[in-house]
Design an enzyme around this catalytic site. Structure first.
Site, PDB file in Angstrom:
ATOM      1  N   GLU A 150       0.828  -1.206   0.000  1.00 43.79           N
ATOM      2  CA  GLU A 150       0.000   0.000   0.000  1.00 43.79           C
ATOM      3  C   GLU A 150       0.864   1.258   0.000  1.00 43.79           C
ATOM      4  OE1 GLU A 150      -3.283   0.443  -0.193  1.00 43.79           O
ATOM      5  OE2 GLU A 150      -3.573  -1.713  -0.478  1.00 43.79           O
ATOM      6  N   HIS A 207      -2.754  -8.072   9.337  1.00 44.88           N
ATOM      7  CA  HIS A 207      -3.375  -8.359   8.037  1.00 44.88           C
ATOM      8  C   HIS A 207      -2.572  -9.382   7.261  1.00 44.88           C
ATOM      9  CE1 HIS A 207      -4.667  -7.831   3.868  1.00 44.88           C
ATOM     10  NE2 HIS A 207      -5.781  -7.302   4.341  1.00 44.88           N
ATOM     11  N   VAL A 266      -7.353   0.126  12.034  1.00 46.44           N
ATOM     12  CA  VAL A 266      -8.787   0.169  12.363  1.00 46.44           C
ATOM     13  C   VAL A 266      -9.272  -1.234  12.719  1.00 46.44           C
ATOM     14  CG1 VAL A 266      -9.161   2.110  10.797  1.00 46.44           C
ATOM     15  CG2 VAL A 266      -9.542  -0.209   9.978  1.00 46.44           C
ATOM     16  N   HIS A 270     -11.794  -7.359   8.988  1.00 49.53           N
ATOM     17  CA  HIS A 270     -10.965  -8.477   9.457  1.00 49.53           C
ATOM     18  C   HIS A 270     -11.117  -8.689  10.967  1.00 49.53           C
ATOM     19  CE1 HIS A 270      -9.000  -9.570   5.787  1.00 49.53           C
ATOM     20  NE2 HIS A 270      -8.533  -8.347   5.576  1.00 49.53           N
TER      21      HIS A 270
END
Length: 321
Positions: A150, A207, A266, A270
Site C-alpha cells: 500500500e 493483516h 482500524v 478483518h
C-alpha cells in the site's frame, strides 16, 4: 615559349581558384544548413521546455498542507476513533497547515459514497486538488503499519505530482525504524494491562501480505519477547505467521486464557469477522475449539494515544528531514 608557360600557369591558377571558391561555397552552404537545423532544433527544444515549465508550475511555498493517507474502512465508528483521531492529533500539532484525507482503497471509497453519500478522495484526486488550489508545500503522512504494498503504491501515485510543488515530504509508516518497534510495544502495553498477565496469552492479528515487508510481523513478535512479553504472539490473516503457527505456540505456552486483539489501524472487517466472528473459520471459534477461553478486544491501533503520537512524530521528522 616563356609566354606560353606563363599563360598555362595563369590558366591553372584560375581553375584552382574556381575550385576553391566552389568548395568554400559548398562548405558555407553546409554550415548555413547546419545552423538552420540547429536553430530549428533549438526552437523546438525551447517550445518543449516552455511546455514542460508550464506543466511544472509550482504553487505558493507559503501555502502548506498535510495529506493523511489511509487504506480506509467502511466501519464509520471505528474510522473516526482511529483514522479520525490520528488526523486530529496531527492537525493539532501542525496548526499552520491545512489538512486533507485520502484513502488508497477505491472499493471502500465507493462503498462509503453509495451507502453514506460521503465523498472521500483517493490519492490522485487529493493531489490534483492541491495543485488546482495552488499549494506549494506538502507533507504526506501515511497511516500504514509498514512499508508494504500500500505504501509503495501511494508513492507511485504521488511521484508524478511532485514537480508541481516547491516541497513534498513523506512521513514514515508506523513500523519503519528499530525504535518504532519499541515505541509500538510501549504504546499498546500502556492500554493493555493483560500484557503483563503471564497466565493469559495475548494474540495480535495482523493483516499479512505477499510483500517482503510481511517480515515485519515476525520481527514484532520477536521484539515483544525480547522486551519480556513471552505471552504475546503476533499472527496474520493473509500472511505468516498464520493461525496454525499461533496454535502451536499456544500449545507450548499453555495459557489459561487467550485475548485476541487486531494489529491493524482500524478494527474493521478483518477484526470483526476473521478475528471475532462466530463463523467456523474465525480465530475466536477455532481457538475455542482448542479448549481456550477466548476474549476479543475490538480496538484498532489508531485508538491508542501512543500510536497517534507516533504518527505525529513521524510527520515532524519528515518536516525536519
Amino acid at each position: 615559349m616563356k609566354k606560353s608557360i606563363r599563360v598555362c600557369l595563369k590558366t591553372i591558377l584560375f581553375v584552382l581558384s574556381l575550385a576553391l571558391c566552389g568548395c568554400a561555397s559548398g562548405e558555407n552552404r553546409d554550415m548555413e544548413t547546419s545552423f538552420e537545423n540547429l536553430s530549428e532544433k533549438n526552437g523546438e527544444s525551447d517550445i518543449s521546455d516552455m511546455k514542460n515549465n508550464n506543466n511544472e508550475k509550482k504553487g505558493d511555498v507559503n501555502k502548506k498542507a498535510i495529506l493523511v493517507v489511509s487504506f480506509g474502512t467502511s466501519y464509520n465508528e471505528s474510522r473516526e476513533k482511529t483514522i479520525g483521531s490520528i488526523e486530529k492529533k496531527i492537525a493539532e500539532a501542525f496548526p499552520d497547515y491545512d489538512q486533507r484525507r485520502a484513502f488508497t482503497s477505491q472499493t471502500i471509497i465507493d462503498k462509503i459514497a453509495r451507502r453514506d453519500n460521503e465523498k472521500i478522495d483517493n490519492v490522485k484526486e487529493a493531489m490534483e486538488k492541491f495543485i488546482d488550489e495552488g499549494y506549494g508545500s506538502l507533507i504526506i503522512q501515511p497511516t500504514h503499519v509498514m512499508n508494504g504494498e500500500e505504501y509503495d503504491e501511494m508513492r507511485e501515485l504521488t511521484k508524478p505530482f511532485e514537480k508541481n510543488f516547491v516541497s513534498v515530504k513523506y512521513g514514515k509508516p508506523l513500523l519503519t525504524s528499530s525504535e518504532d518497534y519499541k515505541d509500538v510495544i510501549d504504546a499498546v502495553a500502556k492500554d493493555i494491562p493483560r500484557l503483563s498477565d503471564k497466565t493469559c496469552a495475548v494474540v495480535f492479528m495482523g493483516h499479512g501480505t505477499n510483500h517482503f515487508a510481511n517480515a515485519t510481523y515476525s520481527a514484532l513478535d520477536y521484539r515483544f519477547k525480547a522486551e519480556g512479553y513471552e505471552n504475546v504472539f503476533v499472527g496474520t490473516v493473509e500472511g505468516y505467521p498464520h493461525l496454525d503457527k499461533i496454535k502451536k505456540d499456544l500449545e507450548k505456552f499453555k495459557p489459561k486464557k487467550v485475548t485476541l486483539i487486531p494489529f491493524m489501524i482500524v478494527a474493521g472487517d478483518h477484526a470483526n469477522n476473521d478475528m471475532a466472528g462466530d463463523e467456523e473459520d474465525s480465530w475466536k471459534t477455532q481457538l475455542k475449539k482448542e479448549g481456550y477461553e477466548v476474549e476479543c478486544v475490538l480496538k484498532g491501533l489508531g485508538e491508542y494515544q501512543g500510536i497517534q503520537d507516533m504518527f505525529v512524530t513521524h510527520c515532524k521528522n519528515a518536516l525536519n528531514d
